[in-house]
Write an enzyme that holds these catalytic residues in place. Structure first.
Site, PDB file in Angstrom:
ATOM      1  N   LYS A   1      36.859  50.461  45.430  1.00  0.00           N
ATOM      2  CA  LYS A   1      37.009  49.786  46.808  1.00  0.00           C
ATOM      3  C   LYS A   1      37.322  50.727  48.019  1.00  0.00           C
ATOM      4  CE  LYS A   1      40.580  47.019  45.227  1.00  0.00           C
ATOM      5  NZ  LYS A   1      40.502  47.212  43.807  1.00  0.00           N
TER       6      LYS A   1
ATOM      7  N   HIS B   1      47.161  51.284  33.696  1.00  0.00           N
ATOM      8  CA  HIS B   1      46.656  51.971  34.799  1.00  0.00           C
ATOM      9  C   HIS B   1      47.671  52.011  35.974  1.00  0.00           C
ATOM     10  CE1 HIS B   1      44.972  48.094  35.181  1.00  0.00           C
ATOM     11  NE2 HIS B   1      44.848  48.223  36.397  1.00  0.00           N
TER      12      HIS B   1
END
Lengths: 301, 301
Positions: free
Chosen positions: A171, A241
């Site tokens: 992103k 993560h």
């Protein structure tokens, strides 16, 4: 009138429904029908988005405005309606045409439902659901094995148990640090989420926190006190993560019902190794998510 | 050209600096100087904000566009630059004029700094700071005593120890529930923040959670599973209050480094009455906030 060859007949659209809109983002998602000779009632999705101001155009924009109409005045404060020539105030338009029912559903605003998942709920509802799905995380393994995106890696600690790879999130375009967004992906496989963490993972988590911040200040000049470092629950993929975003950036998914600060996670595990197996975790599910149905069937919503 | 009587000479402004901008919100804050005969170099703050789309204008807007310019086309997806007549695409403009140095500072983007406040830090740095400030919360007492805003109260539990008043937040116009925002203010005085809570406050907190949700579904039709219920730390005023916002609304201050879900707070206090006196709380401070200086002087940042 915008009806040249290869151009969408925007003026011939009739709006059937507003699928979604955001007053904050200045966007609107429309379900339209094309009623021109060529279209004949075919469905389309039309997305309109006002564009951000560009610093380099501001002087021109102030000079060339067509009208400034006073709305309110009080002491040194006043507000106006400002009107600009069209070319200085464009709107980004995205069209999906022809659109299927699936496209319409995808853009339709979904109701959200808050779930309070106890440790028991996780074992009885969420874990069996995760295991029944075949979520592919091959793309994560490709990164860890340098089969993909190897040139994008910002930092790596190669230790198989306590190491990780730090990589920019897709992103983020890396052009400005205002919306800095990186992800640390641990090398160790099989840690699905926050729910699997115990005190044995503290060395891994401390490495991610310390070395991740060091790598980011070195490469991008943003110090640890200007970073928001957190995990998602539910995560969007089930391989542990950690998100690193610029503190001043309202990144999607940094709201209290989804994000868990890494520093809080470390604190909780230091106090109680089993904290994340026992605690109640709160998160929102969209009405069309299959996990919501599982919670409904179990009478937990 | 917008230079009629009583109108700000926008075209005569020279931009000195972009104080702040947001690509997401489509806003920009400018420090300008007025160079017209009347202005002669006087400072002004000019805030430009693109306006949200209004459902009722969409059909007209699609019909009357001046140009639709193809940018990209791929299969069923295409993007365009859309240009509209000025009157269908206004910009909200706010002017502070003449502006002092203090105004410029107020609107200047401030660096943020993340603080990790331990229980000790609270006692040694934050609490003495709060006590040294004379934050007036007379306006809160006016609400609780029905001296102000009495007609705005949505619900009240009048119990002096475990009761509260539920009232719409001033940021919410009550015209749509998309951005629903209410505040529960407890009757009990002297609970400054999260840091003061112990197990003795559980009855109060459970009342706020249960009765607040009941009152909101009754009045506004939004159920508890569609609400985000949380406290701020640091709060903006030191009298305990709880925020109720629509789950789908990214309200300001609902990010993980400021918001604490009421359900998590209750869980923590049920496990450990002293939880909030001992735990480390993380929050962001702006560079110009006096409390940051106190943490810096103590060598904690």
């Amino acid at each position: 009138e915008g009806s040249g060859a290869g151009t969408f007949p925007l003026a011939d659209i009739s709006v059937r429904k507003v699928l979604r809109e955001s007053a904050r983002d200045k966007t609107i998602f429309l379900h339209g029908q094309v009623n021109s000779a060529s279209g004949d009632g075919t469905d389309a999705v039309v997305i309109l988005e006002k564009t951000p101001f560009q610093e380099e155009n501001i002087a021109e924009l102030l000079k060339k405005h067509t009208k400034l109409q006073l709305q309110m005045s009080n002491d040194i404060y006043s507000t106006y309606h400002l009107y600009l020539p069209p070319e200085l105030n464009e709107i980004k338009t995205t069209v999906v045409y022809p659109a299927t029912e699936k496209h319409l559903q995808k853009y339709l605003r979904q109701e959200l439902c808050l779930i309070q998942e106890t440790g028991e709920d996780y074992k009885k509802i969420t874990l069996p659901f995760i295991e029944s799905q075949s979520f592919s995380i091959q793309w994560v393994y490709n990164i860890l094995e340098k089969k993909a995106e190897a040139d994008r890696i910002i930092y790596e600690n190669p230790d198989p148990a306590h190491g990780f790879v730090l990589i920019p999130d897709l992103k983020w375009n890396q052009k400005q640090v205002d919306d800095l967004y990186l992800i640390a992906i641990c090398h160790c496989r099989g840690i699905k989420s926050l729910r699997d963490l115990t005190a044995e993972h503290l060395p891994l988590l401390r490495n991610i926190s310390r070395e991740g911040k060091e790598a980011i200040v070195k490469r991008f000049g943003i110090g640890g006190a200007q970073l928001r470092v957190y995990l998602h629950y539910q995560p969007s993929y089930f391989h542990l993560h950690v998100h690193f975003t610029a503190l001043g950036y309202d990144a999607p998914g940094c709201t209290v019902e989804r994000a868990h600060l890494l520093s809080d996670v470390i604190d909780h595990l230091e106090r109680d190794s089993q904290y994340y197996q026992k605690c109640t975790l709160t998160f929102a599910l969209r009405a069309d998510e299959p996990l919501l149905k599982k919670f409904q069937e179990a009478g937990r919503v």
